[in-house]
Design an enzyme around this catalytic site. Structure first.
Site, PDB file in Angstrom:
ATOM      1  N   TYR A  23       0.831  -1.206   0.000  1.00 59.07           N
ATOM      2  CA  TYR A  23       0.000   0.000   0.000  1.00 59.07           C
ATOM      3  C   TYR A  23       0.868   1.261   0.000  1.00 59.07           C
ATOM      4  CZ  TYR A  23      -4.347  -2.465  -0.074  1.00 59.07           C
ATOM      5  OH  TYR A  23      -5.398  -3.242  -0.500  1.00 59.07           O
ATOM      6  N   CYS A  75     -11.254  -0.421  16.257  1.00 54.75           N
ATOM      7  CA  CYS A  75     -12.244   0.598  16.653  1.00 54.75           C
ATOM      8  C   CYS A  75     -12.588   1.500  15.458  1.00 54.75           C
ATOM      9  CB  CYS A  75     -11.734   1.394  17.861  1.00 54.75           C
ATOM     10  SG  CYS A  75     -10.442   2.610  17.470  1.00 54.75           S
ATOM     11  N   HIS A 127     -15.305   1.361  -2.618  1.00 55.42           N
ATOM     12  CA  HIS A 127     -14.234   0.509  -2.096  1.00 55.42           C
ATOM     13  C   HIS A 127     -13.241   1.258  -1.212  1.00 55.42           C
ATOM     14  CE1 HIS A 127     -14.936  -2.716  -5.449  1.00 55.42           C
ATOM     15  NE2 HIS A 127     -15.777  -2.836  -4.448  1.00 55.42           N
ATOM     16  N   GLY A 145     -14.288   1.964 -17.836  1.00 51.21           N
ATOM     17  CA  GLY A 145     -13.053   1.351 -17.361  1.00 51.21           C
ATOM     18  C   GLY A 145     -13.190   0.394 -16.212  1.00 51.21           C
ATOM     19  N   THR A 146     -14.166  -0.496 -16.296  1.00 51.60           N
ATOM     20  CA  THR A 146     -14.244  -1.553 -15.275  1.00 51.60           C
ATOM     21  C   THR A 146     -14.581  -2.872 -15.943  1.00 51.60           C
ATOM     22  OG1 THR A 146     -15.382  -2.358 -13.287  1.00 51.60           O
ATOM     23  CG2 THR A 146     -16.657  -0.901 -14.711  1.00 51.60           C
ATOM     24  N   CYS A 204      -6.678   2.943  20.484  1.00 56.93           N
ATOM     25  CA  CYS A 204      -6.846   1.654  21.181  1.00 56.93           C
ATOM     26  C   CYS A 204      -5.633   0.730  21.067  1.00 56.93           C
ATOM     27  CB  CYS A 204      -8.105   0.936  20.679  1.00 56.93           C
ATOM     28  SG  CYS A 204      -7.877   0.114  19.087  1.00 56.93           S
ATOM     29  N   VAL A 209      -9.933   3.469  -5.475  1.00 56.86           N
ATOM     30  CA  VAL A 209      -9.446   3.934  -4.172  1.00 56.86           C
ATOM     31  C   VAL A 209      -8.454   5.086  -4.348  1.00 56.86           C
ATOM     32  CG1 VAL A 209      -9.865   1.703  -3.053  1.00 56.86           C
ATOM     33  CG2 VAL A 209      -7.622   2.162  -4.072  1.00 56.86           C
TER      34      VAL A 209
HETATM   35  C1  BJW Z   1      -9.507   1.062 -19.634  1.00 55.61           C
HETATM   36  C2  BJW Z   1      -8.316   1.593 -19.967  1.00 55.61           C
HETATM   37  C3  BJW Z   1      -8.419   2.934 -20.432  1.00 55.61           C
HETATM   38  C4  BJW Z   1      -7.829  -0.408 -19.317  1.00 55.61           C
HETATM   39  N1  BJW Z   1      -9.638   3.517 -20.500  1.00 55.61           N
HETATM   40  N2  BJW Z   1     -10.704   1.549 -19.685  1.00 55.61           N
HETATM   41  C5  BJW Z   1     -18.199 -15.388  -6.906  1.00 55.61           C
HETATM   42  C6  BJW Z   1     -19.221 -14.716  -7.560  1.00 55.61           C
HETATM   43  C7  BJW Z   1     -19.610 -13.450  -7.162  1.00 55.61           C
HETATM   44  C8  BJW Z   1     -18.982 -12.831  -6.092  1.00 55.61           C
HETATM   45  C9  BJW Z   1     -17.979 -13.488  -5.438  1.00 55.61           C
HETATM   46  C10 BJW Z   1     -17.597 -14.753  -5.838  1.00 55.61           C
HETATM   47  N3  BJW Z   1     -16.566 -15.141  -5.045  1.00 55.61           N
HETATM   48  C11 BJW Z   1     -16.282 -14.150  -4.161  1.00 55.61           C
HETATM   49  C12 BJW Z   1     -17.137 -13.162  -4.381  1.00 55.61           C
HETATM   50  C13 BJW Z   1     -17.204 -11.891  -3.665  1.00 55.61           C
HETATM   51  C14 BJW Z   1     -16.112 -10.943  -4.074  1.00 55.61           C
HETATM   52  C15 BJW Z   1     -16.050 -10.877  -5.596  1.00 55.61           C
HETATM   53  O1  BJW Z   1     -16.772 -10.147  -6.242  1.00 55.61           O
HETATM   54  N4  BJW Z   1     -15.123 -11.625  -6.191  1.00 55.61           N
HETATM   55  C16 BJW Z   1     -15.019 -11.703  -7.654  1.00 55.61           C
HETATM   56  C17 BJW Z   1     -13.596 -11.319  -8.075  1.00 55.61           C
HETATM   57  C18 BJW Z   1     -15.414 -13.090  -8.097  1.00 55.61           C
HETATM   58  N5  BJW Z   1     -16.507  -9.661  -3.526  1.00 55.61           N
HETATM   59  C19 BJW Z   1     -16.167  -9.305  -2.293  1.00 55.61           C
HETATM   60  O2  BJW Z   1     -15.482  -9.995  -1.561  1.00 55.61           O
HETATM   61  C20 BJW Z   1     -16.730  -7.988  -1.806  1.00 55.61           C
HETATM   62  N6  BJW Z   1     -17.358  -8.149  -0.545  1.00 55.61           N
HETATM   63  C21 BJW Z   1     -18.349  -9.012  -0.367  1.00 55.61           C
HETATM   64  O3  BJW Z   1     -18.805  -9.697  -1.267  1.00 55.61           O
HETATM   65  O4  BJW Z   1     -18.795  -9.051   0.914  1.00 55.61           O
HETATM   66  C22 BJW Z   1     -19.818 -10.008   1.237  1.00 55.61           C
HETATM   67  C23 BJW Z   1     -19.993 -10.085   2.717  1.00 55.61           C
HETATM   68  C24 BJW Z   1     -21.209 -10.491   3.192  1.00 55.61           C
HETATM   69  C25 BJW Z   1     -21.402 -10.595   4.562  1.00 55.61           C
HETATM   70  C26 BJW Z   1     -20.379 -10.277   5.441  1.00 55.61           C
HETATM   71  C27 BJW Z   1     -19.146  -9.867   4.939  1.00 55.61           C
HETATM   72  C28 BJW Z   1     -18.975  -9.777   3.583  1.00 55.61           C
HETATM   73  C29 BJW Z   1     -15.626  -6.952  -1.615  1.00 55.61           C
HETATM   74  C30 BJW Z   1     -14.899  -6.659  -2.877  1.00 55.61           C
HETATM   75  C31 BJW Z   1     -13.736  -5.708  -2.604  1.00 55.61           C
HETATM   76  C32 BJW Z   1     -12.896  -5.482  -3.854  1.00 55.61           C
HETATM   77  N7  BJW Z   1     -11.693  -4.831  -3.492  1.00 55.61           N
HETATM   78  C33 BJW Z   1     -10.759  -4.431  -4.536  1.00 55.61           C
HETATM   79  C34 BJW Z   1      -9.463  -3.969  -3.855  1.00 55.61           C
HETATM   80  C35 BJW Z   1      -9.686  -2.595  -3.179  1.00 55.61           C
HETATM   81  C36 BJW Z   1      -8.519  -2.186  -2.364  1.00 55.61           C
HETATM   82  C37 BJW Z   1      -7.253  -1.984  -3.173  1.00 55.61           C
HETATM   83  O5  BJW Z   1      -7.280  -1.369  -4.252  1.00 55.61           O
HETATM   84  O6  BJW Z   1      -6.214  -2.442  -2.720  1.00 55.61           O
HETATM   85  O7  BJW Z   1     -11.322  -3.392  -5.347  1.00 55.61           O
HETATM   86  S1  BJW Z   1     -10.402  -5.721  -5.718  1.00 55.61           S
HETATM   87  C38 BJW Z   1     -10.265  -4.657  -7.109  1.00 55.61           C
HETATM   88  O8  BJW Z   1     -11.311  -4.974  -8.058  1.00 55.61           O
HETATM   89  C39 BJW Z   1     -10.585  -3.241  -6.579  1.00 55.61           C
HETATM   90  C40 BJW Z   1     -11.441  -2.690  -7.683  1.00 55.61           C
HETATM   91  O9  BJW Z   1     -12.208  -1.601  -7.210  1.00 55.61           O
HETATM   92  C41 BJW Z   1     -12.243  -3.890  -8.109  1.00 55.61           C
HETATM   93  C42 BJW Z   1     -12.823  -3.776  -9.496  1.00 55.61           C
HETATM   94  O10 BJW Z   1     -11.799  -3.718 -10.444  1.00 55.61           O
HETATM   95  P1  BJW Z   1     -11.991  -2.830 -11.764  1.00 55.61           P
HETATM   96  O11 BJW Z   1     -12.027  -1.402 -11.386  1.00 55.61           O
HETATM   97  O12 BJW Z   1     -13.115  -3.343 -12.544  1.00 55.61           O
HETATM   98  O13 BJW Z   1     -10.597  -3.082 -12.491  1.00 55.61           O
HETATM   99  P2  BJW Z   1     -10.220  -4.227 -13.530  1.00 55.61           P
HETATM  100  O14 BJW Z   1      -8.732  -4.271 -13.565  1.00 55.61           O
HETATM  101  O15 BJW Z   1     -10.933  -5.497 -13.246  1.00 55.61           O
HETATM  102  O16 BJW Z   1     -10.768  -3.687 -14.920  1.00 55.61           O
HETATM  103  C43 BJW Z   1     -10.187  -2.545 -15.548  1.00 55.61           C
HETATM  104  C44 BJW Z   1     -10.912  -2.259 -16.840  1.00 55.61           C
HETATM  105  O17 BJW Z   1     -10.360  -1.077 -17.378  1.00 55.61           O
HETATM  106  C45 BJW Z   1     -10.748  -3.355 -17.899  1.00 55.61           C
HETATM  107  O18 BJW Z   1     -12.010  -3.659 -18.473  1.00 55.61           O
HETATM  108  C46 BJW Z   1      -9.834  -2.716 -18.931  1.00 55.61           C
HETATM  109  O19 BJW Z   1     -10.093  -3.156 -20.272  1.00 55.61           O
HETATM  110  C47 BJW Z   1     -10.169  -1.259 -18.766  1.00 55.61           C
HETATM  111  N8  BJW Z   1      -9.175  -0.298 -19.213  1.00 55.61           N
HETATM  112  N9  BJW Z   1      -7.292   0.738 -19.790  1.00 55.61           N
HETATM  113  C48 BJW Z   1     -10.743   2.824 -20.114  1.00 55.61           C
HETATM  114  N10 BJW Z   1      -7.340   3.634 -20.829  1.00 55.61           N
HETATM  115 ZN    ZN Z   2      -8.442   1.664  17.401  1.00 57.97          ZN
END
Ligand code: BJW
Ligand code: ZN
Length: 239
Positions: free
Chosen positions: A65, A128, A117, A186-187, A149, A101
């Site tokens: 990070y 806490c 996120h 871009g997602t 804490c 983020v």
């Molecule tokens: C361009 C470009 C240009 C390139 N112009 N475009 C199975 C099925 C469904 C769900 C799940 C499953 N197994 C597990 C899960 C749940 C899981 C999940 O979804 N997993 C999947 C991967 C399968 N989700 C979770 O765990 C979430 N929480 C949850 O479900 O809680 C349930 C719960 C219930 C009860 C109690 C407790 C919990 C939380 C998800 C958190 C995601 N965190 C991250 C990291 C954040 C911190 C960090 O950055 O360090 O978030 S992961 C990462 O992915 C980040 C992003 O926000 C997120 C999405 O990524 P994004 O933005 O789409 O990026 P890319 O790289 O995937 O895509 C980029 C795009 O840009 C591409 O299309 C390129 O082509 C394009 N591009 N250049 C425009 N110039």
């Molecule tokens: Zn604390």
């Protein structure tokens, strides 16, 4: 011409939800997660982006990070961030929802933003409610402790298996359900529940426009796909 049709859809809609992901920041120099050059090609999510990984090796997670914070601090908003911010300032009825983020939407002057996120530039306590903006130039070795804490501080981001901030998710879902148009930039649409915002908008009848140079999970349900980089394609859409 999908660009011309997309511009008309966005101009005519009175309520628009814009949903952004890592790709909108790619041209600023922030790596995406998936695909060639993506963070997950080099780093394993389960070793870095879970609470279990942090408990096992906080030093490693903080190093990663720290590297990303420094990288983002050296990046600037690109024409896509700036065009969105200007468009939102100039008209009503636009809700911007980001999974990112980084702080590039904020630094572009975006008037309001839903962040699903969390934020790289905030620390929070792993036990806490303590939160703080990251002190300038902070280097976390050894990993920092909560001044309230004593528990380990962690980045205020949402890791896999964690709940999204409830208020942000509810606000995003409400905007999606009322939207007449949904602009996705871009997602990959692979990560839930965030990705479900677009499905909710579509089910509520919104026209769906996707800007992305690659393939996304939304391609089969999209009305208009604009294939290419956000920095080039987004500014002419928003006028
Ligand atoms: C361009 C470009 C240009 C390139 N112009 N475009 C199975 C099925 C469904 C769900 C799940 C499953 N197994 C597990 C899960 C749940 C899981 C999940 O979804 N997993 C999947 C991967 C399968 N989700 C979770 O765990 C979430 N929480 C949850 O479900 O809680 C349930 C719960 C219930 C009860 C109690 C407790 C919990 C939380 C998800 C958190 C995601 N965190 C991250 C990291 C954040 C911190 C960090 O950055 O360090 O978030 S992961 C990462 O992915 C980040 C992003 O926000 C997120 C999405 O990524 P994004 O933005 O789409 O990026 P890319 O790289 O995937 O895509 C980029 C795009 O840009 C591409 O299309 C390129 O082509 C394009 N591009 N250049 C425009 N110039
Ligand atoms: Zn604390």
């Amino acid at each position: 011409m999908p660009e011309v049709a997309a511009r008309a859809v966005l101009a005519e809609a009175s309520r628009v939800v814009v949903f952004t992901g890592a790709g909108i920041s790619a041209e600023s120099g922030v790596p995406t997660f998936r695909g060639p050059g993506g963070l997950w090609k080099t780093f394993k999510p389960e070793q870095l982006a879970t609470a279990e990984a942090f408990a096992k090796d906080p030093k490693l997670v903080w190093e990663w990070y720290g590297w990303r914070r420094a990288l983002v601090a050296g990046c600037e908003p690109n024409p896509a961030h700036r065009a969105l911010a200007a468009w939102m300032r100039a008209r009503q009825g636009v809700t911007l929802v980001t999974q990112n983020v980084d702080d590039l939407h904020e630094r572009a002057g975006t008037p309001s933003l839903i962040k699903l996120h969390g934020s790289l530039s905030v620390d929070r306590c792993s036990r806490c409610d303590y939160r703080r903006d990251v002190p300038p130039g902070a280097l976390y070795d050894p990993p920092p402790l909560c001044p309230a804490c004593g528990a380990p501080l962690r980045p205020d981001v949402v890791w896999f298996g964690e709940m999204l901030p409830e208020d942000q998710l509810v606000a995003a879902e409400q905007a999606a359900c009322r939207a007449e148009a949904c602009l996705v930039i871009g997602t990959s649409g692979a990560v839930y529940p965030a990705a479900g915002i677009v499905h909710a908008a579509r089910e509520a009848g919104a026209r769906l426009i996707v800007v992305d140079p690659g393939t996304t999970e939304y391609d089969r349900m999209t009305d208009l796909k604009l294939t290419g980089p956000a920095g080039e394609l987004v500014p002419p859409l928003l006028c």
